[in-house]
Scaffold this motif. Structure first.
Motif, PDB file in Angstrom:
ATOM      1  N   HIS A   1      34.403  65.485  58.637  1.00  0.00           N
ATOM      2  CA  HIS A   1      33.289  65.808  59.536  1.00  0.00           C
ATOM      3  C   HIS A   1      32.121  66.404  58.738  1.00  0.00           C
ATOM      4  CE1 HIS A   1      31.420  66.514  63.358  1.00  0.00           C
ATOM      5  NE2 HIS A   1      31.383  67.820  63.216  1.00  0.00           N
ATOM      6  N   ALA A   2      32.435  67.282  57.788  1.00  0.00           N
ATOM      7  CA  ALA A   2      31.371  67.883  56.961  1.00  0.00           C
ATOM      8  C   ALA A   2      30.727  66.836  56.066  1.00  0.00           C
ATOM      9  CB  ALA A   2      31.945  69.034  56.138  1.00  0.00           C
ATOM     10  N   VAL A   3      31.561  66.028  55.424  1.00  0.00           N
ATOM     11  CA  VAL A   3      31.038  65.013  54.488  1.00  0.00           C
ATOM     12  C   VAL A   3      30.251  63.942  55.249  1.00  0.00           C
ATOM     13  CG1 VAL A   3      31.712  63.260  52.800  1.00  0.00           C
ATOM     14  CG2 VAL A   3      32.943  65.437  52.886  1.00  0.00           C
ATOM     15  N   GLY A   4      30.692  63.656  56.471  1.00  0.00           N
ATOM     16  CA  GLY A   4      30.037  62.616  57.263  1.00  0.00           C
ATOM     17  C   GLY A   4      28.565  62.896  57.508  1.00  0.00           C
ATOM     18  N   PHE A   5      28.191  64.155  57.547  1.00  0.00           N
ATOM     19  CA  PHE A   5      26.773  64.489  57.741  1.00  0.00           C
ATOM     20  C   PHE A   5      25.932  63.957  56.581  1.00  0.00           C
ATOM     21  CE2 PHE A   5      25.894  67.123  61.459  1.00  0.00           C
ATOM     22  CZ  PHE A   5      27.166  67.300  61.963  1.00  0.00           C
ATOM     23  N   LYS A   6      26.455  64.135  55.371  1.00  0.00           N
ATOM     24  CA  LYS A   6      25.688  63.656  54.211  1.00  0.00           C
ATOM     25  C   LYS A   6      25.565  62.119  54.271  1.00  0.00           C
ATOM     26  CE  LYS A   6      25.877  63.060  49.279  1.00  0.00           C
ATOM     27  NZ  LYS A   6      26.654  63.238  48.056  1.00  0.00           N
ATOM     28  N   ASN A   7      26.673  61.466  54.576  1.00  0.00           N
ATOM     29  CA  ASN A   7      26.648  60.003  54.638  1.00  0.00           C
ATOM     30  C   ASN A   7      25.619  59.516  55.651  1.00  0.00           C
ATOM     31  OD1 ASN A   7      28.776  60.246  52.909  1.00  0.00           O
ATOM     32  ND2 ASN A   7      30.354  59.684  54.396  1.00  0.00           N
ATOM     33  N   SER A   8      25.619  60.181  56.798  1.00  0.00           N
ATOM     34  CA  SER A   8      24.735  59.762  57.871  1.00  0.00           C
ATOM     35  C   SER A   8      23.271  60.009  57.510  1.00  0.00           C
ATOM     36  CB  SER A   8      25.109  60.535  59.139  1.00  0.00           C
ATOM     37  OG  SER A   8      24.605  59.890  60.262  1.00  0.00           O
ATOM     38  N   ILE A   9      23.011  61.170  56.933  1.00  0.00           N
ATOM     39  CA  ILE A   9      21.635  61.503  56.546  1.00  0.00           C
ATOM     40  C   ILE A   9      21.146  60.528  55.478  1.00  0.00           C
ATOM     41  CG2 ILE A   9      20.187  63.260  55.420  1.00  0.00           C
ATOM     42  CD1 ILE A   9      22.010  65.373  56.844  1.00  0.00           C
ATOM     43  N   ALA A  10      22.036  60.178  54.551  1.00  0.00           N
ATOM     44  CA  ALA A  10      21.644  59.238  53.496  1.00  0.00           C
ATOM     45  C   ALA A  10      21.298  57.869  54.063  1.00  0.00           C
ATOM     46  CB  ALA A  10      22.780  59.119  52.482  1.00  0.00           C
ATOM     47  N   LYS A  11      21.915  57.528  55.176  1.00  0.00           N
ATOM     48  CA  LYS A  11      21.670  56.204  55.751  1.00  0.00           C
ATOM     49  C   LYS A  11      20.493  56.174  56.722  1.00  0.00           C
ATOM     50  CE  LYS A  11      24.290  52.373  57.703  1.00  0.00           C
ATOM     51  NZ  LYS A  11      25.549  51.965  58.322  1.00  0.00           N
ATOM     52  N   HIS A  12      20.435  57.217  57.559  1.00  0.00           N
ATOM     53  CA  HIS A  12      19.426  57.182  58.631  1.00  0.00           C
ATOM     54  C   HIS A  12      18.403  58.321  58.572  1.00  0.00           C
ATOM     55  CE1 HIS A  12      21.941  54.250  60.773  1.00  0.00           C
ATOM     56  NE2 HIS A  12      22.962  55.049  60.540  1.00  0.00           N
ATOM     57  N   GLY A  13      18.668  59.320  57.776  1.00  0.00           N
ATOM     58  CA  GLY A  13      17.846  60.530  57.842  1.00  0.00           C
ATOM     59  C   GLY A  13      18.383  61.449  58.927  1.00  0.00           C
ATOM     60  N   VAL A  14      18.461  60.943  60.121  1.00  0.00           N
ATOM     61  CA  VAL A  14      19.069  61.704  61.218  1.00  0.00           C
ATOM     62  C   VAL A  14      20.562  61.393  61.281  1.00  0.00           C
ATOM     63  CG1 VAL A  14      16.968  61.845  62.572  1.00  0.00           C
ATOM     64  CG2 VAL A  14      18.494  59.897  62.885  1.00  0.00           C
ATOM     65  N   LEU A  15      21.236  62.116  62.157  1.00  0.00           N
ATOM     66  CA  LEU A  15      22.673  61.952  62.303  1.00  0.00           C
ATOM     67  C   LEU A  15      22.994  60.758  63.194  1.00  0.00           C
ATOM     68  CD1 LEU A  15      25.333  63.476  61.648  1.00  0.00           C
ATOM     69  CD2 LEU A  15      25.086  64.571  63.867  1.00  0.00           C
ATOM     70  N   ASP A  16      23.934  59.945  62.761  1.00  0.00           N
ATOM     71  CA  ASP A  16      24.452  58.877  63.620  1.00  0.00           C
ATOM     72  C   ASP A  16      25.707  59.447  64.290  1.00  0.00           C
ATOM     73  OD1 ASP A  16      25.722  56.733  64.742  1.00  0.00           O
ATOM     74  OD2 ASP A  16      25.442  55.382  63.036  1.00  0.00           O
ATOM     75  N   GLU A  17      25.539  59.919  65.519  1.00  0.00           N
ATOM     76  CA  GLU A  17      26.615  60.678  66.173  1.00  0.00           C
ATOM     77  C   GLU A  17      27.893  59.864  66.334  1.00  0.00           C
ATOM     78  OE1 GLU A  17      24.473  61.740  69.726  1.00  0.00           O
ATOM     79  OE2 GLU A  17      23.835  63.665  68.902  1.00  0.00           O
ATOM     80  N   GLY A  18      27.733  58.607  66.759  1.00  0.00           N
ATOM     81  CA  GLY A  18      28.919  57.776  66.999  1.00  0.00           C
ATOM     82  C   GLY A  18      29.687  57.500  65.732  1.00  0.00           C
ATOM     83  N   THR A  19      28.963  57.116  64.673  1.00  0.00           N
ATOM     84  CA  THR A  19      29.616  56.800  63.404  1.00  0.00           C
ATOM     85  C   THR A  19      30.252  58.047  62.801  1.00  0.00           C
ATOM     86  OG1 THR A  19      28.007  55.050  63.066  1.00  0.00           O
ATOM     87  CG2 THR A  19      29.255  55.723  61.140  1.00  0.00           C
ATOM     88  N   LEU A  20      29.619  59.189  63.011  1.00  0.00           N
ATOM     89  CA  LEU A  20      30.190  60.436  62.487  1.00  0.00           C
ATOM     90  C   LEU A  20      31.566  60.704  63.103  1.00  0.00           C
ATOM     91  CD1 LEU A  20      29.835  63.123  60.846  1.00  0.00           C
ATOM     92  CD2 LEU A  20      29.040  64.121  62.986  1.00  0.00           C
ATOM     93  N   VAL A  21      31.663  60.525  64.413  1.00  0.00           N
ATOM     94  CA  VAL A  21      32.951  60.766  65.086  1.00  0.00           C
ATOM     95  C   VAL A  21      33.989  59.759  64.585  1.00  0.00           C
ATOM     96  CG1 VAL A  21      34.163  60.888  67.303  1.00  0.00           C
ATOM     97  CG2 VAL A  21      31.844  61.773  67.108  1.00  0.00           C
ATOM     98  N   LEU A  22      33.575  58.511  64.420  1.00  0.00           N
ATOM     99  CA  LEU A  22      34.498  57.484  63.921  1.00  0.00           C
ATOM    100  C   LEU A  22      34.973  57.833  62.512  1.00  0.00           C
ATOM    101  CD1 LEU A  22      35.883  54.711  64.078  1.00  0.00           C
ATOM    102  CD2 LEU A  22      33.731  53.659  63.347  1.00  0.00           C
ATOM    103  N   TYR A  23      34.036  58.221  61.642  1.00  0.00           N
ATOM    104  CA  TYR A  23      34.374  58.574  60.264  1.00  0.00           C
ATOM    105  C   TYR A  23      35.306  59.786  60.232  1.00  0.00           C
ATOM    106  CZ  TYR A  23      33.668  60.160  55.437  1.00  0.00           C
ATOM    107  OH  TYR A  23      33.873  60.570  54.139  1.00  0.00           O
ATOM    108  N   SER A  24      35.053  60.773  61.093  1.00  0.00           N
ATOM    109  CA  SER A  24      35.858  61.997  61.104  1.00  0.00           C
ATOM    110  C   SER A  24      37.253  61.751  61.659  1.00  0.00           C
ATOM    111  CB  SER A  24      35.174  63.081  61.958  1.00  0.00           C
ATOM    112  OG  SER A  24      33.850  63.297  61.538  1.00  0.00           O
ATOM    113  N   GLU A  25      37.316  61.025  62.744  1.00  0.00           N
ATOM    114  CA  GLU A  25      38.595  60.869  63.445  1.00  0.00           C
ATOM    115  C   GLU A  25      39.428  59.704  62.925  1.00  0.00           C
ATOM    116  OE1 GLU A  25      39.940  62.916  65.380  1.00  0.00           O
ATOM    117  OE2 GLU A  25      38.608  63.759  66.878  1.00  0.00           O
ATOM    118  N   GLY A  26      38.794  58.693  62.372  1.00  0.00           N
ATOM    119  CA  GLY A  26      39.551  57.493  62.000  1.00  0.00           C
ATOM    120  C   GLY A  26      40.124  56.845  63.256  1.00  0.00           C
TER     121      GLY A  26
END
Lengths: 293, 326
Positions: free
Chosen positions: B255-280
């Motif tokens: 969940h923590a790392v997902g923020f960096k991934n999302s920011i690198a891709k969109h600048g803002v947070l991709d909420e749906g992808t973050l949950v998917l990445y965190s939860e698997g």
């Protein structure tokens, strides 16, 4: 009334899971003659989670966001408690540590930006209360919310840590007995509900890793408001809103009692009182139905 | 001659009373007193016992803000009684003051609580320096001022329990170490002489008891009478977990790392992808709520995902400023 102008940092949820928050912010700003310049270049603030993984990157990104507000020569307003905390915390650290500020600016220079520390960062709730004033708001109310018992839910990151909050407008807020949201409810003509959980945590930040903890905290909050005979709750934080509005099934199961109330954003409540059309306030976007309109 | 004038004002105290030996339920006793501007909260506890009811019980010892014995709750605010001036408390709360123990469910007699859970958690984090020390060293093991600064005042903790019992997670999760234990763990993790290193950190990473269950509410920072800022130490432990390679792939760490991934891709947070990445694959449990949110227009589909303007700047900064690895 003098036109106020701010740089708006929307945060991420206002563009995704709480569209009604963005709509109601714009509607209220229009009514209050506030001009909002949206910082479309801004990135996510890290929401206190990036800060656990990559502290320096979070500082650079938040400093960049403030630098854009500085380019406009405006105070930055936030509409999310956690955005407020992370941005204000960055500002506090950079303004009090010249070495760190220089390191961050070294990075920002790579993209032609500089963090100077000239823009203040305040939550929209406190901008309204301090820059417009509760008396003026009271005068502008066209639909007093007098038939409603409204439970304020402050959200942690607007009231704690108090030493950080004291650096922005809300210097009078007491984290153990906050009053700003209660005052706004009264200015809107409503009746406030006093309950123990109003300044407690909603559990949003552990929703994935510790869902039971999160569900108990949000369940207790709604239960406290219901026991105080609240018709609905109001919060200045979209993350609290999401937790309280969308997770009622889990919350009910966690505390062994059915809990559900309409949860309004602070801007929606104000918009109702100021006579904004309900379709501009996005009330249809709530999971826990807003059934009193 | 001092011109300072001592003033008095009437204060109504509602005081928690409970004796586990004889009472089935706690009750509150009301006392009204003239409080002087010179008094601290401990003076009130003393006056209740000495002047009004000798059976009233509380802990006290040093009266200098250093032993941590006299911490109580005052209007829900964790308070070190010998340190807080009554004037400040009246200014904060008005003239109706409720005095309660730090934890009502752990009350033994009036303000006295059973702190066994606090000490068990304190002990569980190996709260001492672990080092293979030469018994006959040729020179001192020096710590530079800069290295000492890394402790960030964590060594000033007086173990009063104010932060521990102010923590909402401690209240509902018996396993959670709590902010005081984390601050103590950090105190030794940050000590250059300590060699426990990852062993202590592994405990910090464990589900339910470790730092990932902190709700980030800042109650501990607010409660600490020594301004130690326990949540600041919790954040530093999070960072250490990644830096030392202790953080394994869990929902929380992703969940923590997902923020960096999302920011690198969109600048803002991709909420749906973050949950998917965190939860698997466990994301399926979120489907009912996600469907409700989708019906209410609260889920942005991938092709409509917003991006920050000047995204290239953000991506450049992510690349050049980030050193964290996972």
């Amino acid at each position: 009334m003098k036109k106020l102008k701010y740089a708006l940092f929307t945060g991420c949820t206002a563009k995704q899971s709480t569209p009604e928050q963005m709509m109601s912010t714009l509607a209220v700003a229009k009514k209050l003659n506030i001009e909002l310049i949206e910082l479309t270049e801004a990135s996510c603030c890290g929401a206190s989670h990036l800060q656990d993984y990559d502290d320096f990157l979070s500082l650079v990104l938040n400093a960049r966001n403030i630098a854009y507000a500085e380019k406009h020569g405006l105070t930055m307003v936030t509409i999310c408690n956690t955005c407020q905390l992370n941005t204000a915390m960055t500002k506090h650290r950079l303004d009090n540590n010249a070495e760190l500020k220089a390191k961050v600016n070294e990075k920002l220079a790579e993209v032609g930006l500089e963090y100077k520390g000239t823009s203040n960062v305040i939550h929209f709730l406190y901008a309204i209360i301090d820059d417009i004033g509760l008396d003026k708001i009271k005068e502008m109310v066209v639909t007093p919310l007098s038939q409603f018992n409204i439970a304020p839910f402050y959200g942690c990151h607007n009231i704690r840590p108090s030493e950080l909050q004291n650096e922005s407008h809300n210097s009078k807020e007491n984290p153990y007995n906050p009053t700003s949201l209660d005052d706004l409810i009264i200015a809107c003509g409503g009746m406030t509900v006093d309950y123990n959980e109003k300044n407690k945590c909603c559990g949003f930040h552990v929703e994935l890793q510790a869902p039971k903890t999160g569900a108990i905290l949000s369940g207790n909050a709604i239960a406290g408001a219901m026991d105080g005979n609240a018709d609905w709750m109001v919060t200045p934080c979209p993350l609290c809103h999401l937790k309280l509005d969308t997770q009622t099934k889990h919350s009910s199961e966690a505390i062994g009692r059915e809990v559900k109330l309409p949860i309004l954003h602070m801007q929606q409540m104000l918009g109702l009182a100021l006579g904004c059309p309900s379709d501009e306030l996005g009330l249809k976007h709530h999971v826990s139905k807003v059934n009193f309109i | 001659m001092s011109t300072h004038k001592i003033t008095t004002q009437k204060v109504n105290f509602k005081v928690f009373r409970f004796n586990a030996d004889v009472d089935y339920l706690p009750y509150y006793e009301d006392y009204t007193m003239e409080v002087t501007s010179e008094e601290v909260v401990l003076d009130i506890l003393n006056r209740i016992k000495w002047d009004l009811d000798g059976s009233f019980s509380y802990r006290r010892s040093c009266r200098h803000g250093i032993c941590g014995a006299c911490a109580i709750m005052l209007n829900g605010r964790a308070t070190l009684a010998c340190k807080e001036s009554m004037n400040d408390m009246i200014e904060l709360f008005g003239n109706d003051i409720t005095l309660e123990p730090l934890s009502k469910k752990r009350a033994v007699k009036d303000m006295i609580i059973d702190k066994a859970d606090f000490w068990q958690k304190h002990d569980a984090v190996s709260p001492y320096l672990i080092s293979d020390i030469d018994e006959y060293p040729e020179q001192e093991h020096l710590v530079s001022p800069k290295q000492a600064e890394e402790l960030d005042d964590a060594d000033l903790c007086i173990q009063c329990g104010a932060c521990h019992y102010a923590c909402p997670v401690v209240e509902i999760n018996d396993e959670f170490f709590g902010p005081a234990a984390f601050a103590k763990a950090y105190r030794f993790e940050a000590d250059v002489r300590d060699e426990a290193g990852t062993d202590r950190l592994i405990e910090m990473h464990k589900e339910a008891q470790g730092v990932w269950d902190c709700v980030k509410c800042f109650e501990c920072a607010e409660a600490c009478p020594k301004d130690i800022n326990p949540i600041g130490k919790i954040t530093k432990l999070h960072l250490m977990l990644f830096r030392e390679g202790v953080a394994t792939s869990t929902v929380a760490s992703r969940h923590a790392v997902g923020f960096k991934n999302s920011i690198a891709k969109h600048g803002v947070l991709d909420e749906g992808t973050l949950v998917l990445y965190s939860e698997g694959p466990a994301i399926v449990k979120h489907i009912p709520v996600a469907l409700q949110m989708f019906r209410k227009g609260k889920i942005v589909l991938p092709w409509n995902m917003p991006k920050s303007d000047n995204l290239d700047e953000i991506q450049k900064l992510v690349k050049s400023s980030s050193t964290a690895k996972f």
